[in-house]
Write a protein that holds these residues in place. Structure first.
Motif, PDB file in Angstrom:
ATOM      1  N   ARG A 212       0.838  -1.206   0.000  1.00 27.63           N
ATOM      2  CA  ARG A 212       0.000   0.000   0.000  1.00 27.63           C
ATOM      3  C   ARG A 212       0.874   1.257   0.000  1.00 27.63           C
ATOM      4  O   ARG A 212       1.832   1.347   0.760  1.00 27.63           O
ATOM      5  N   ILE A 213       0.517   2.170  -0.871  1.00 26.30           N
ATOM      6  CA  ILE A 213       1.251   3.434  -0.993  1.00 26.30           C
ATOM      7  C   ILE A 213       0.265   4.565  -0.733  1.00 26.30           C
ATOM      8  O   ILE A 213      -0.781   4.663  -1.392  1.00 26.30           O
ATOM      9  N   LEU A 214       0.606   5.405   0.247  1.00 24.70           N
ATOM     10  CA  LEU A 214      -0.305   6.469   0.687  1.00 24.70           C
ATOM     11  C   LEU A 214       0.182   7.819   0.195  1.00 24.70           C
ATOM     12  O   LEU A 214       1.369   8.012  -0.062  1.00 24.70           O
ATOM     13  N   TYR A 215      -0.741   8.772   0.134  1.00 22.24           N
ATOM     14  CA  TYR A 215      -0.366  10.178  -0.058  1.00 22.24           C
ATOM     15  C   TYR A 215      -0.570  10.892   1.276  1.00 22.24           C
ATOM     16  O   TYR A 215      -1.485  10.552   2.034  1.00 22.24           O
ATOM     17  N   GLY A 216       0.245  11.894   1.552  1.00 14.99           N
ATOM     18  CA  GLY A 216       0.038  12.708   2.743  1.00 14.99           C
ATOM     19  C   GLY A 216       0.463  14.134   2.500  1.00 14.99           C
ATOM     20  O   GLY A 216       1.323  14.413   1.649  1.00 14.99           O
ATOM     21  N   GLY A 217      -0.129  15.056   3.262  1.00 20.83           N
ATOM     22  CA  GLY A 217       0.178  16.479   3.135  1.00 20.83           C
ATOM     23  C   GLY A 217      -1.105  17.263   2.961  1.00 20.83           C
ATOM     24  O   GLY A 217      -1.678  17.275   1.875  1.00 20.83           O
ATOM     25  N   SER A 218      -1.575  17.853   4.072  1.00 17.76           N
ATOM     26  CA  SER A 218      -2.776  18.699   4.057  1.00 17.76           C
ATOM     27  C   SER A 218      -4.019  17.990   3.515  1.00 17.76           C
ATOM     28  O   SER A 218      -4.839  18.603   2.846  1.00 17.76           O
ATOM     29  N   VAL A 219      -4.134  16.700   3.833  1.00 16.57           N
ATOM     30  CA  VAL A 219      -5.344  15.968   3.414  1.00 16.57           C
ATOM     31  C   VAL A 219      -6.494  16.318   4.364  1.00 16.57           C
ATOM     32  O   VAL A 219      -6.318  16.388   5.582  1.00 16.57           O
ATOM     33  N   LYS A 220      -7.659  16.526   3.773  1.00 19.91           N
ATOM     34  CA  LYS A 220      -8.874  16.843   4.534  1.00 19.91           C
ATOM     35  C   LYS A 220     -10.030  16.045   3.939  1.00 19.91           C
ATOM     36  O   LYS A 220      -9.882  15.470   2.854  1.00 19.91           O
ATOM     37  N   SER A 221     -11.181  16.078   4.610  1.00 20.16           N
ATOM     38  CA  SER A 221     -12.320  15.322   4.060  1.00 20.16           C
ATOM     39  C   SER A 221     -12.738  15.906   2.711  1.00 20.16           C
ATOM     40  O   SER A 221     -13.251  15.202   1.856  1.00 20.16           O
ATOM     41  N   ALA A 222     -12.470  17.198   2.526  1.00 13.80           N
ATOM     42  CA  ALA A 222     -12.887  17.850   1.277  1.00 13.80           C
ATOM     43  C   ALA A 222     -11.990  17.508   0.085  1.00 13.80           C
ATOM     44  O   ALA A 222     -12.417  17.652  -1.053  1.00 13.80           O
ATOM     45  N   ASN A 223     -10.754  17.068   0.326  1.00 13.90           N
ATOM     46  CA  ASN A 223      -9.894  16.774  -0.840  1.00 13.90           C
ATOM     47  C   ASN A 223      -9.455  15.311  -0.941  1.00 13.90           C
ATOM     48  O   ASN A 223      -8.791  14.924  -1.904  1.00 13.90           O
ATOM     49  N   VAL A 224      -9.834  14.492   0.055  1.00 14.34           N
ATOM     50  CA  VAL A 224      -9.325  13.114   0.081  1.00 14.34           C
ATOM     51  C   VAL A 224      -9.758  12.299  -1.135  1.00 14.34           C
ATOM     52  O   VAL A 224      -8.985  11.490  -1.675  1.00 14.34           O
ATOM     53  N   ALA A 225     -10.989  12.508  -1.582  1.00 16.63           N
ATOM     54  CA  ALA A 225     -11.531  11.670  -2.664  1.00 16.63           C
ATOM     55  C   ALA A 225     -10.703  11.805  -3.931  1.00 16.63           C
ATOM     56  O   ALA A 225     -10.503  10.832  -4.663  1.00 16.63           O
ATOM     57  N   GLY A 226     -10.191  13.013  -4.178  1.00 18.15           N
ATOM     58  CA  GLY A 226      -9.389  13.251  -5.375  1.00 18.15           C
ATOM     59  C   GLY A 226      -8.184  12.307  -5.433  1.00 18.15           C
ATOM     60  O   GLY A 226      -7.841  11.793  -6.500  1.00 18.15           O
ATOM     61  N   TYR A 227      -7.560  12.074  -4.271  1.00 15.83           N
ATOM     62  CA  TYR A 227      -6.381  11.199  -4.240  1.00 15.83           C
ATOM     63  C   TYR A 227      -6.773   9.730  -4.375  1.00 15.83           C
ATOM     64  O   TYR A 227      -6.154   8.968  -5.102  1.00 15.83           O
ATOM     65  N   LEU A 228      -7.831   9.376  -3.650  1.00 17.35           N
ATOM     66  CA  LEU A 228      -8.155   7.944  -3.567  1.00 17.35           C
ATOM     67  C   LEU A 228      -8.950   7.444  -4.763  1.00 17.35           C
ATOM     68  O   LEU A 228      -9.189   6.249  -4.890  1.00 17.35           O
ATOM     69  N   ARG A 229      -9.289   8.347  -5.627  1.00 16.24           N
ATOM     70  CA  ARG A 229      -9.927   7.926  -6.872  1.00 16.24           C
ATOM     71  C   ARG A 229      -8.912   7.190  -7.765  1.00 16.24           C
ATOM     72  O   ARG A 229      -9.270   6.347  -8.560  1.00 16.24           O
ATOM     73  N   SER A 230      -7.651   7.552  -7.608  1.00 16.62           N
ATOM     74  CA  SER A 230      -6.621   6.909  -8.434  1.00 16.62           C
ATOM     75  C   SER A 230      -6.306   5.521  -7.883  1.00 16.62           C
ATOM     76  O   SER A 230      -6.087   5.358  -6.675  1.00 16.62           O
ATOM     77  N   PRO A 231      -6.229   4.510  -8.739  1.00 19.08           N
ATOM     78  CA  PRO A 231      -5.882   3.167  -8.262  1.00 19.08           C
ATOM     79  C   PRO A 231      -4.453   3.086  -7.732  1.00 19.08           C
ATOM     80  O   PRO A 231      -4.094   2.130  -7.049  1.00 19.08           O
ATOM     81  N   GLU A 232      -3.641   4.112  -8.001  1.00 22.21           N
ATOM     82  CA  GLU A 232      -2.250   4.098  -7.516  1.00 22.21           C
ATOM     83  C   GLU A 232      -2.133   4.496  -6.052  1.00 22.21           C
ATOM     84  O   GLU A 232      -1.133   4.236  -5.408  1.00 22.21           O
ATOM     85  N   VAL A 233      -3.135   5.212  -5.539  1.00 27.24           N
ATOM     86  CA  VAL A 233      -3.049   5.743  -4.176  1.00 27.24           C
ATOM     87  C   VAL A 233      -3.947   4.895  -3.271  1.00 27.24           C
ATOM     88  O   VAL A 233      -5.146   4.802  -3.494  1.00 27.24           O
TER      89      VAL A 233
END
Ligand code: PGA
Length: 260
Positions: A212-233
């Motif tokens: 599992r590879i995560l993203y981090g840095g100023s993640v909030k409920s309002a922007n999380v979906a953008g990252y997790l929509r990608s199958p890479e994240v």
């Protein structure tokens, strides 16, 4: 291969053990009330060392499905290392995870790639799953691009281990941590994809697909979906927003926003 999303809350140096009980309890109740399915989305919190025993006792008593981790460990197992904490002690407290090489450790405690590697080895020795943090500073972004430094750090952290057990990588651009600035979902996904490629080269494709590879840095409920929509994240490492139970549980409920 499907990887279970991982939502991690790094509390950093916030909350004493009494405040920690309140937040952990509230988070547990909030996720229970919305019927969170932990098998579909794992949630873990990383409180300060002095909170771990208290939170673990509560988690045990209340049968939390939230997983627990520590924010650091020593590369040594025991001995004359004043102020350090052994992986053996963390395991005894039933910690499952440990953050290693967070940029704040690299920056303020001068943790080199070699120290990070040795800490990863210590995590493996004590059956803790390391969450290995990597990421470039703004200056490095400008001179080397986004992927160069994280790739170098991943390779260094994974080099020369006799056996490599499960690990997680958290890609956190240093310039995005606690700043409100974020990498775009496309850029974050591109770096995560390159990290997966590097893991494949080092440890084989099967391991790369399982990690599992995560993203981090100023993640909030309002922007999380953008990252997790990608199958890479495969998840996010959250600092500031993990200190608010409602906000953090909103992040753990990201699937609602991306309609899966
Ligand atoms: P932030 O921190 O969410 O407050 O930017 C992330 C982290 O440092 O893990």
């Amino acid at each position: 291969m499907s990887r279970v999303p991982f939502i991690a809350g790094n509390w950093k140096m916030n909350l004493d053990h009494q405040q920690a009980i309140a937040l952990a309890q509230k988070l547990h109740w909030t996720l229970r009330d919305v019927g969170h399915n932990y098998e579909e989305c794992e949630v873990a919190i990383f409180p300060p060392f002095t909170d771990l025993r208290t939170v673990q006792t509560l988690a045990d008593a209340e049968k939390f499905e939230i997983q627990l981790g520590a924010q650091d460990l020593s590369q040594h197992d025991s001995g004359a290392y004043t102020g350090d904490v052994s992986g053996a002690f963390l395991k005894k407290l039933d910690m499952k995870y440990v953050l290693i090489g967070h940029s704040e450790r690299r920056q303020y405690h001068h943790e080199s790639d070699q120290i990070v590697r040795d800490k990863v080895a210590a995590a493996f020795r004590h059956n803790l799953i390391p969450v290995i943090c990597v990421g470039e500073t703004l200056e490095e972004l400008e001179t080397e691009g986004a992927a160069a430094v994280p790739l170098r750090q991943v390779k260094a952290a994974l080099a020369g281990h006799e056996t490599v057990a499960e690990f997680i990588i958290a890609y956190e651009p240093v310039w995005a941590i606690g700043t409100g600035k974020v990498a775009s979902p496309e850029d974050a996904a591109a770096v995560c994809a390159k990290i997966r490629e590097a893991i494949g080269e080092l440890l084989g494709e099967e391991r790369a697909q399982a990690t599992r590879i995560l993203y981090g840095g100023s993640v909030k409920s309002a922007n999380v979906a953008g990252y997790l929509r990608s199958p890479e994240v495969d998840g996010v490492l959250v600092g500031g927003a993990s200190l608010d139970a409602t906000e953090f549980s909103g992040i753990a409920r990201f699937q609602k926003h991306i309609g899966v």
